[in-house]
Design an enzyme around this catalytic site. Structure first.
Site, short mmCIF file in Angstrom:
data_model
loop_
_atom_site.label_atom_id
_atom_site.label_comp_id
_atom_site.label_asym_id
_atom_site.label_seq_id
_atom_site.Cartn_x
_atom_site.Cartn_y
_atom_site.Cartn_z
N ASP A 272 -15.19 7.82 -20.56
CA ASP A 272 -14.39 7.36 -19.41
C ASP A 272 -12.90 7.65 -19.64
O ASP A 272 -12.27 8.28 -18.79
CB ASP A 272 -14.65 5.87 -19.10
N ILE B 45 -8.04 -0.25 -11.11
CA ILE B 45 -7.22 0.94 -10.86
C ILE B 45 -6.64 0.94 -9.45
O ILE B 45 -5.52 1.42 -9.22
CB ILE B 45 -8.01 2.25 -11.15
N LYS C 274 -11.54 9.57 -10.77
CA LYS C 274 -12.28 10.24 -11.82
C LYS C 274 -13.25 9.26 -12.47
O LYS C 274 -12.95 8.06 -12.50
CB LYS C 274 -11.34 10.86 -12.86
N SER D 152 -14.09 -4.13 0.35
CA SER D 152 -14.15 -4.86 -0.91
C SER D 152 -15.11 -6.03 -0.78
O SER D 152 -15.04 -6.79 0.18
CB SER D 152 -12.75 -5.36 -1.28
N ARG D 153 -15.98 -6.14 -1.78
CA ARG D 153 -16.92 -7.25 -1.79
C ARG D 153 -16.27 -8.51 -2.34
O ARG D 153 -16.79 -9.60 -2.26
CB ARG D 153 -18.16 -6.87 -2.62
#
Ligand code: NAP
Length: 308
Positions: A168, A14, A90, A36-37
């Site tokens: 979801d 997203i 969300k 960010s990993r």
């Protein structure tokens, strides 16, 4: 106008599909860094975790949290305690209580906290709300059926406890429902279908009750192949309203309505900017409460195992 420096935390589907393009087009925010990993976004400074970001970039005053709901609370807590305005993808939390705790924390810290519901910014939603506000409702039918393999390939978290399964996407329908219906409704029955090898439901049937015996039914299913359906139909005393394509298309008595589409995520970032400017928060938890009610009230059926 000076742009507010913002960092995205969690650069996945997203963030890439919607957040990064919306920020690029925003006249309020600039993407100053990511956490960010897995490497972040091309050309954007990246940090391995939120602590590293907070230490390195005190000039960044807003954070957009784009990871799945389960790891979000601890990261949101750090963000708020560091005085950052915080936007939550969300659903705003894995539980109602953690979302309430964040609400209180943000109020105590005097920062903006925004529980985003992107579907509320779909092109037809505001007009649907205005049309329904003046009418007596007879019946509401929500059908939200999509192919999980197409929209969530390889996303294990949606099947793990706390990932919400079919809720979801279903919570998007509930976010529109709670936005457009003139009066509150509450869940009176639910059936949830759990694949025998998964922690979360693949389908759900919900019935809500509202004023004057209004009934709202919602049919969520992740096993829909072929055409995908994201429709809300509202029968009123003087006409039928149909929001389709997830709120992007609006028909009233079969007449397609002209709509202005400014985009869901540009709308979210404009709202975030307004909230920051006003010193407000927006933590509408009603869609999450309905999902919690479904898990609390719902009868459980076990259905065939699901394999990606
Ligand atoms: P995703 O691609 O599976 O994951 C998003 C990113 O979150 C991952 O790439 C990872 O980023 C980070 N992440 C994952 N697990 C983490 C953990 N345990 N701790 C810290 N960071 C973690 O998911 P998504 O589809 O983008 O969905 C993320 C959120 O957006 C969900 O709440 C979802 O409901 C919502 N959403 C999704 C869509 C959609 O179409 N996919 C639409 C609207 C809203 P790094 O590798 O960069 O660390």
């Amino acid at each position: 106008m000076t742009l507010t420096k913002l960092a995205i935390i969690g650069v996945g589907k997203i963030a890439r599909d919607q957040h990064i393009p919306a920020i690029a087009g925003s006249d309020a925010f600039e993407l100053a860094a990511t956490v960010s990993r897995s490497g972040g976004a091309d050309g954007v400074e990246n940090h391995e975790d939120i602590d590293a970001l907070l230490n390195a970039r005190p000039d960044i005053t807003a954070l957009s949290l784009c990871m799945p709901p389960l790891p979000r609370f601890e990261i949101a807590k750090k963000a708020i305690l560091s005085g950052k305005h915080t936007m939550l993808e969300k659903p705003p939390g894995a539980t109602v209580s953690e979302a309430l705790a964040l609400t209180d924390l943000a109020a105590a810290q005097g920062v903006t906290l925004f529980a985003t519901w992107h579907s509320r910014y779909a092109a037809g939603v505001a007009q649907a709300k205005a049309w329904l506000a003046e009418r007596k409702l007879n019946k509401v039918e929500i059908i939200w059926k999509e192919d999980v393999r197409r929209w969530h390939p390889g996303q294990d978290w949606i099947w793990e406890a706390g990932g919400m399964g079919v809720f979801d996407p279903g919570i998007n329908a509930l976010s529109i429902m709670t936005e457009i219906l003139p009066d509150p409704v509450h869940l009176i029955s639910a059936t949830l279908a759990f694949p025998e090898n998964r922690d979360t439901p693949i389908a759900a049937d919900l019935t809500f009750s509202g004023p004057d015996d209004l009934r709202v039914t919602a049919d969520f299913d992740w096993r829909q192949e072929g055409p995908q359906t994201w429709d809300i139909t509202v029968q009123t005393e003087d006409g039928t309203l149909r929001l389709s394509d997830g709120g992007a298309t609006l028909h009233i008595d079969d007449t397609k309505q002209a709509l202005e589409d400014t985009g869901e995520y540009p709308g979210l970032y404009a709202r975030f900017a307004d909230l920051i400017a006003a010193g407000d928060s927006d933590m509408d938890l009603r869609p999450l409460q309905h999902v919690a009610d479904a898990f609390m009230l719902g009868r459980r059926d076990t259905v065939a195992a699901f394999h990606d």
